[in-house]
Write an enzyme that holds these catalytic residues in place. Sequence first.
Site, PDB file in Angstrom:
ATOM      1  N   GLN A 291      -7.393  54.894 -17.115  1.00 37.17           N
ATOM      2  CA  GLN A 291      -7.247  56.019 -18.025  1.00 37.17           C
ATOM      3  C   GLN A 291      -7.510  57.247 -17.043  1.00 37.17           C
ATOM      4  OE1 GLN A 291      -6.114  56.567 -20.931  1.00 37.17           O
ATOM      5  NE2 GLN A 291      -5.953  54.485 -21.965  1.00 37.17           N
ATOM      6  N   TYR A 320      -0.904  43.771 -22.078  1.00 38.41           N
ATOM      7  CA  TYR A 320      -0.741  45.030 -21.063  1.00 38.41           C
ATOM      8  C   TYR A 320      -2.160  45.216 -20.564  1.00 38.41           C
ATOM      9  CZ  TYR A 320       3.296  45.283 -24.062  1.00 38.41           C
ATOM     10  OH  TYR A 320       4.598  45.085 -24.775  1.00 38.41           O
ATOM     11  N   GLU A 341      -0.567  40.952 -17.796  1.00 41.20           N
ATOM     12  CA  GLU A 341       0.022  42.237 -17.043  1.00 41.20           C
ATOM     13  C   GLU A 341       1.301  41.918 -16.148  1.00 41.20           C
ATOM     14  OE1 GLU A 341       0.776  45.669 -15.835  1.00 41.20           O
ATOM     15  OE2 GLU A 341      -0.896  45.543 -17.274  1.00 41.20           O
ATOM     16  N   ASP A 389      -2.192  47.300 -25.496  1.00 37.19           N
ATOM     17  CA  ASP A 389      -2.279  48.587 -24.862  1.00 37.19           C
ATOM     18  C   ASP A 389      -0.986  49.055 -24.163  1.00 37.19           C
ATOM     19  OD1 ASP A 389      -3.046  51.305 -24.379  1.00 37.19           O
ATOM     20  OD2 ASP A 389      -4.595  50.625 -23.108  1.00 37.19           O
ATOM     21  N   CYS A 416      -0.370  55.520 -27.075  1.00 39.34           N
ATOM     22  CA  CYS A 416      -0.404  56.811 -26.650  1.00 39.34           C
ATOM     23  C   CYS A 416       0.738  57.633 -26.945  1.00 39.34           C
ATOM     24  CB  CYS A 416      -0.248  56.817 -25.052  1.00 39.34           C
ATOM     25  SG  CYS A 416       0.989  55.832 -24.338  1.00 39.34           S
TER      26      CYS A 416
END
Length: 458
Positions: A291, A320, A341, A389, A416
């Site tokens: 982030q 993720y 991932e 995520d 997001c």
Amino acid sequence: MYKNFKQKETKEKDVIITIKRLGINGEGIGYYRKKIIFIPGALPNEVVVAKIIKEYPHYIDAELVRIKEKSSDRVPYPKGVDPAIGGLELAHLSYEKQLEFKRDNVLEALRKYYPRGYNKYKVKKTIPAPSEWHYRNKAQYQIEQDHGQTKLGLFAPNSHELYDLPVMPTQNKATQETERKIKELVDKLHVAVADPFRHYDGLKTIVVRQAEATKEIQVTLITVGHKIKNLPALSKEIINLPNVVSVFQNETDWRNPQVWGNKTEKLAGKNQIIDEILGKKFALSPRAFFQLNPVQTATLYSEALKFLDLKPEDTLIDAYSGVGTLGILAADQVKQVVGIETIPEAVEDAKHNVELNHLRNADYFQGSVEKVLPELQKNGVPIDALIVDPPRTGLAKSLIKTLLKIKPKTFVYISCNPSTLAQDLVLLSEAYDVRLIENVDMLPQTPRCECVVKLTLR
């Protein structure tokens, strides 16, 4: 949204518009001759003079000329920064109203796609960031030469016009200063800069990331081509800049529309930088996702873990997973963590982070979530709790189908992008109820926000 529509030829002209609301990208929205008109920089309840730039069948693009009646929510725009650049779309709006806008964005997306029971969702007020400015710990600037002058900064949205950025008020001081010093070194050493018009190889992008906890700085030089004139000399100079501990080269080519290429090699210094969240350490390689607002990240992940309500006997699937942040933060609360991932380097970082934090109950796998998750279930791995995520595109439809079959009891979705979130909830609401959505402002001065969603199995 309407890229395939042919624009109507129009002579530029000035019109007077009353702004009704903000669009999802922070632009002012009004109406002209029964069409929506988008005016970046305008605010609700303002009366503005705008110049029509392009007219399409369903909407009009315009630019702000001047404000006739100003909103009481308008604040001064940062000095020394051209409003045409991206990343400051809401910098002219008071921070209190930015927080309201971000919550409204979620509500508007829910009304547009109306997942089951959406009008009963509790959407909480947006959690403000501790700092409205200088919070970004990563700068990804493009570099080019224009008439003998080197420019280093950002492209204006939807264009190839590069704006030099001596000042960027959302960047932290160290990343901004490092970018500018590298620009000076490029000029001093006559490093070859990529030319997109002639397709000459050279330096294309400079990425600078700083770890909040250790203050270590990692620099990645993204190049078109491999052997770039004076790049080795540049890397030797960069490694001696304050706090810089590693320098990498990432190689791409002119056919790749993405910023990053697939080949990365170290030029100098350490393999990774070390950051810390909520008492856990994380090693970061150049392509690893982390982030951009490290201080607010602790708030985001704390809220997500609170929503999970984990139990000691649970197996948590961290989808993720990136460098393993969420799974590693939750590892002390569960029996087992399994992360998934797609990016191989991130998986390696996650495995390294497991060792770094002396954990024995966390494993990470490389692959797409929609393929790996069914394999895990087939191999007898219990899927008690799930946290996802995903990128802005949301969840793959094939993954949603899998989730509706597996039906983990505890499910938290970090998003997001309110639009793709709402679309995914339409499908997920076949089996899940949404009781709570928490908004966390990770990127002040921009329209973007992170949503934490708690899904309850019916």
